[in-house]
Design a protein around this motif. Structure first.
Motif, PDB file in Angstrom:
ATOM      1  N   PHE A  65      49.513 -46.741   2.941  1.00  5.87           N
ATOM      2  CA  PHE A  65      49.558 -46.074   4.352  1.00  5.87           C
ATOM      3  C   PHE A  65      49.270 -47.270   4.963  1.00  5.87           C
ATOM      4  O   PHE A  65      48.381 -48.259   4.769  1.00  5.87           O
ATOM      5  N   GLY A  66      49.657 -47.138   6.395  1.00  2.00           N
ATOM      6  CA  GLY A  66      49.095 -48.005   7.474  1.00  2.00           C
ATOM      7  C   GLY A  66      50.148 -47.776   8.803  1.00  2.00           C
ATOM      8  O   GLY A  66      50.973 -46.913   8.704  1.00  2.00           O
ATOM      9  N   GLY A  67      49.780 -48.669   9.487  1.00  5.72           N
ATOM     10  CA  GLY A  67      50.525 -48.613  10.674  1.00  5.72           C
ATOM     11  C   GLY A  67      50.222 -50.040  11.631  1.00  5.72           C
ATOM     12  O   GLY A  67      49.383 -50.741  11.203  1.00  5.72           O
ATOM     13  N   SER A  68      50.812 -49.962  12.878  1.00  5.80           N
ATOM     14  CA  SER A  68      50.458 -50.982  13.844  1.00  5.80           C
ATOM     15  C   SER A  68      50.851 -50.845  15.326  1.00  5.80           C
ATOM     16  O   SER A  68      51.650 -49.635  15.310  1.00  5.80           O
ATOM     17  N   GLY A  69      50.075 -51.474  15.954  1.00  2.74           N
ATOM     18  CA  GLY A  69      50.335 -51.309  17.408  1.00  2.74           C
ATOM     19  C   GLY A  69      49.279 -52.182  18.160  1.00  2.74           C
ATOM     20  O   GLY A  69      48.980 -53.117  17.544  1.00  2.74           O
ATOM     21  N   LEU A  70      48.987 -51.612  19.275  1.00  6.49           N
ATOM     22  CA  LEU A  70      47.810 -52.229  20.085  1.00  6.49           C
ATOM     23  C   LEU A  70      46.747 -51.512  20.185  1.00  6.49           C
ATOM     24  O   LEU A  70      46.545 -50.104  20.210  1.00  6.49           O
ATOM     25  N   TYR A  71      45.616 -52.030  20.388  1.00  9.16           N
ATOM     26  CA  TYR A  71      44.323 -51.888  20.681  1.00  9.16           C
ATOM     27  C   TYR A  71      43.541 -52.583  21.380  1.00  9.16           C
ATOM     28  O   TYR A  71      43.511 -53.773  21.617  1.00  9.16           O
ATOM     29  N   ALA A  72      43.263 -51.967  22.851  1.00 12.42           N
ATOM     30  CA  ALA A  72      42.542 -52.847  23.842  1.00 12.42           C
ATOM     31  C   ALA A  72      43.720 -54.017  24.156  1.00 12.42           C
ATOM     32  O   ALA A  72      42.978 -55.107  24.619  1.00 12.42           O
ATOM     33  N   GLY A  73      44.945 -53.817  24.119  1.00 10.00           N
ATOM     34  CA  GLY A  73      45.734 -54.825  24.429  1.00 10.00           C
ATOM     35  C   GLY A  73      46.135 -55.777  23.487  1.00 10.00           C
ATOM     36  O   GLY A  73      46.868 -56.824  23.584  1.00 10.00           O
ATOM     37  N   GLU A  74      45.286 -55.663  22.314  1.00 11.99           N
ATOM     38  CA  GLU A  74      45.567 -56.793  21.095  1.00 11.99           C
ATOM     39  C   GLU A  74      46.204 -56.104  19.904  1.00 11.99           C
ATOM     40  O   GLU A  74      46.138 -54.882  19.636  1.00 11.99           O
ATOM     41  N   GLU A  75      47.340 -56.759  19.329  1.00 11.96           N
ATOM     42  CA  GLU A  75      47.898 -56.368  18.132  1.00 11.96           C
ATOM     43  C   GLU A  75      46.674 -55.794  16.996  1.00 11.96           C
ATOM     44  O   GLU A  75      45.702 -56.579  16.751  1.00 11.96           O
ATOM     45  N   THR A  76      47.007 -54.958  16.560  1.00 11.89           N
ATOM     46  CA  THR A  76      46.310 -54.398  15.132  1.00 11.89           C
ATOM     47  C   THR A  76      47.093 -53.629  14.352  1.00 11.89           C
ATOM     48  O   THR A  76      48.269 -53.210  14.688  1.00 11.89           O
ATOM     49  N   SER A  77      46.747 -53.741  13.142  1.00  6.61           N
ATOM     50  CA  SER A  77      47.466 -53.064  11.998  1.00  6.61           C
ATOM     51  C   SER A  77      46.777 -52.915  10.797  1.00  6.61           C
ATOM     52  O   SER A  77      45.541 -53.786  10.768  1.00  6.61           O
ATOM     53  N   GLN A  78      47.010 -52.063   9.779  1.00  5.11           N
ATOM     54  CA  GLN A  78      46.357 -51.854   8.611  1.00  5.11           C
ATOM     55  C   GLN A  78      47.420 -51.812   7.714  1.00  5.11           C
ATOM     56  O   GLN A  78      48.484 -51.057   7.671  1.00  5.11           O
ATOM     57  N   GLU A  79      47.026 -52.242   6.296  1.00  4.80           N
ATOM     58  CA  GLU A  79      47.851 -51.859   4.976  1.00  4.80           C
ATOM     59  C   GLU A  79      47.027 -51.679   4.049  1.00  4.80           C
ATOM     60  O   GLU A  79      46.369 -52.352   3.473  1.00  4.80           O
TER      61      GLU A  79
END
Length: 193
Positions: free
Chosen positions: A171-185
């Protein structure tokens, strides 16, 4: 249930804290009740956990991607202030994914998925703001104590109990947090016994 997940993930001391456990050996630490929590990584990243054993008959609950915001001890932010900060920082989320034993989970478009859940002071949230109590040896290196109000937003799955034996969950996802790219796998090779 997202508030209970955050309490599970954040209130445990560093030596047994599940989100920073690279192998999954601590996955049973702090677990109780009919729902078993799986975790991602703080701040995102990639990990494969091979040492997690889940008791049979337990449902599984885990975030594809999520975030929280808390009023720190000594601050004066109310639940609305804390919520506004979280919503400013969290997103947009561009991608979500999950599979159970190589079968993809459907309906994970972040724009209209039914798997979004929050704990906060707005009507769309199924839970109210909550509190977390950080131990002295917490994963943030923050002061020990009660942090309230705390709010959370994210995308979660709740699975029926899996059959006994070996299972793989990704599982995971990606997007922005506080304007910075973030993701987890995240990958779990679970044993249900």
């Amino acid at each position: 249930m997202s508030a209970a997940w955050f309490k599970y993930a954040l209130e445990q001391p560093t030596p047994t804290n599940p989100p920073i456990d690279q192998t999954g050996v601590n996955c049973n630490s702090g677990q109780s009740g009919p729902v078993f929590f799986l975790v991602g990584l703080p701040g995102g990243g990639s990990v494969t956990r091979d040492a997690c054993t889940v008791p049979a008959g337990r449902s599984l609950f885990f975030p594809l991607i999520n975030a929280f915001e808390a009023n720190n001890p000594g601050e004066n932010r109310n639940s609305w202030d804390v919520w506004q900060k979280l919503e400013k920082d969290f997103g947009p989320i561009s991608e979500l994914h999950a599979s159970i034993d190589a079968v993809p989970v459907r309906d994970l478009n972040p724009v209209h998925t039914p798997y979004r859940a929050c704990a906060g002071p707005v009507a769309r949230c199924s839970a109210s703001p909550f509190s977390i109590t950080l131990p002295a040896d917490n994963i943030f290196g923050a002061d020990q104590g009660r942090y309230a109000p705390t709010v959370a937003d994210g995308f979660y799955l709740l699975l029926r109990p899996l059959s006994r034996g070996s299972h793989t969950i990704t599982f995971g996802g990606s997007g922005l947090y506080a304007g910075e790219e973030t993701s987890q796998e995240i990958t779990y090779h679970l044993t249900v016994s």
